[in-house]
Design an enzyme around this catalytic site. Structure first.
Site, PDB file in Angstrom:
ATOM      1  N   VAL A  75       0.823  -1.211   0.000  1.00 35.13           N
ATOM      2  CA  VAL A  75       0.000   0.000   0.000  1.00 35.13           C
ATOM      3  C   VAL A  75       0.858   1.261   0.000  1.00 35.13           C
ATOM      4  CG1 VAL A  75      -1.965  -1.099   1.141  1.00 35.13           C
ATOM      5  CG2 VAL A  75      -0.208   0.035   2.526  1.00 35.13           C
ATOM      6  N   SER A  76       2.135   1.123   0.297  1.00 33.93           N
ATOM      7  CA  SER A  76       3.053   2.263   0.362  1.00 33.93           C
ATOM      8  C   SER A  76       3.585   2.611  -1.020  1.00 33.93           C
ATOM      9  CB  SER A  76       4.224   1.929   1.294  1.00 33.93           C
ATOM     10  OG  SER A  76       5.331   2.770   1.055  1.00 33.93           O
TER      11      SER A  76
END
Length: 221
Positions: A11-12
């Site tokens: 998700v980063s």
């Protein structure tokens, strides 16, 4: 070479920039999930590797790097079969660095992080001024792409990986109008044609969207 170890979470955006680079270089690596949602980045074990408690972290034998920009330039310099992704030519490299610094300071830190960090710490009201800042970034990016297909010129570089990972994370907050920003739209479509793009960026972007949807946020006008 020994196997690289990548501590990350998809998700980063910075983690996805690293994934795009590793996939482009076809480098083997061991993926070690660091779940920020459950605080795995604050455990004594992880802080012993990366005292900042951030992701990504790359371990290459005795070398430990804890910034995505440092990681992607390092792996190209050390393991790339050529320098196309991070040119050794002084002027071309300066243009790549310029785009990387812009992404790090303006697109990621001042824009994406200023919106997302409060949301992930339970402040789900986003001031409209922060959304306006996203559109300002789109205008700047559109201008940058007027003369060239990629952000450092005529060829794909790590600057594009870093930027696309962050720019696509802005879409839940400010939809990209292809009619208004055609150059950005075309640039993203070019990157989507890369054989590793779906796995390295699109999958993580979807996870990010799903997390935002589950948390919920609203824009304060």
């Amino acid at each position: 070479m020994g196997k690289l170890e990548l501590y990350a979470i998809d998700v980063s955006a910075p983690c996805r920039a690293v994934l795009l680079t590793l996939k482009a270089l076809n480098l083997p690596y061991e993926y070690k999930l660091v779940n920020l949602m459950t605080g795995e980045n604050r455990t004594p074990e992880y802080l012993a590797i990366n005292p900042h408690g951030t992701v990504p972290t790359l371990v290459d034998d005795r070398v430990v790097l804890t910034d995505s920009h440092a990681i992607i330039t390092y792996v190209v310099d050390k393991y790339g079969t050529d320098d196309s992704l991070y040119p050794k030519d002084l002027v071309l490299r300066a243009k790549v660095n310029q785009a990387l610094f812009y992404e790090a300071t303006v697109v990621f830190d001042r824009t994406l992080l200023s919106i997302s960090k409060p949301i992930f710490t339970n402040n789900t009201v986003v001031p409209v001024a922060k959304i306006d800042a996203v559109y300002k970034v789109y205008e700047q990016l559109e201008s940058f792409l007027q003369a060239h297909p990629y952000f450092a010129g005529e060829q794909l570089t790590v600057a594009d990986f870093s930027l696309v990972a962050t720019v696509t994370a802005l879409f839940p907050f400010a939809e990209l109008d292809a009619g208004k920003y055609p150059k950005i739209h075309e640039w993203i479509r070019r990157l989507e044609q890369l054989p590793y793009y779906a796995e390295a960026n699109a999958a993580g972007v979807k996870q990010y969207y799903d997390v935002l949807k589950a948390i919920g946020f609203k824009v304060l006008k």
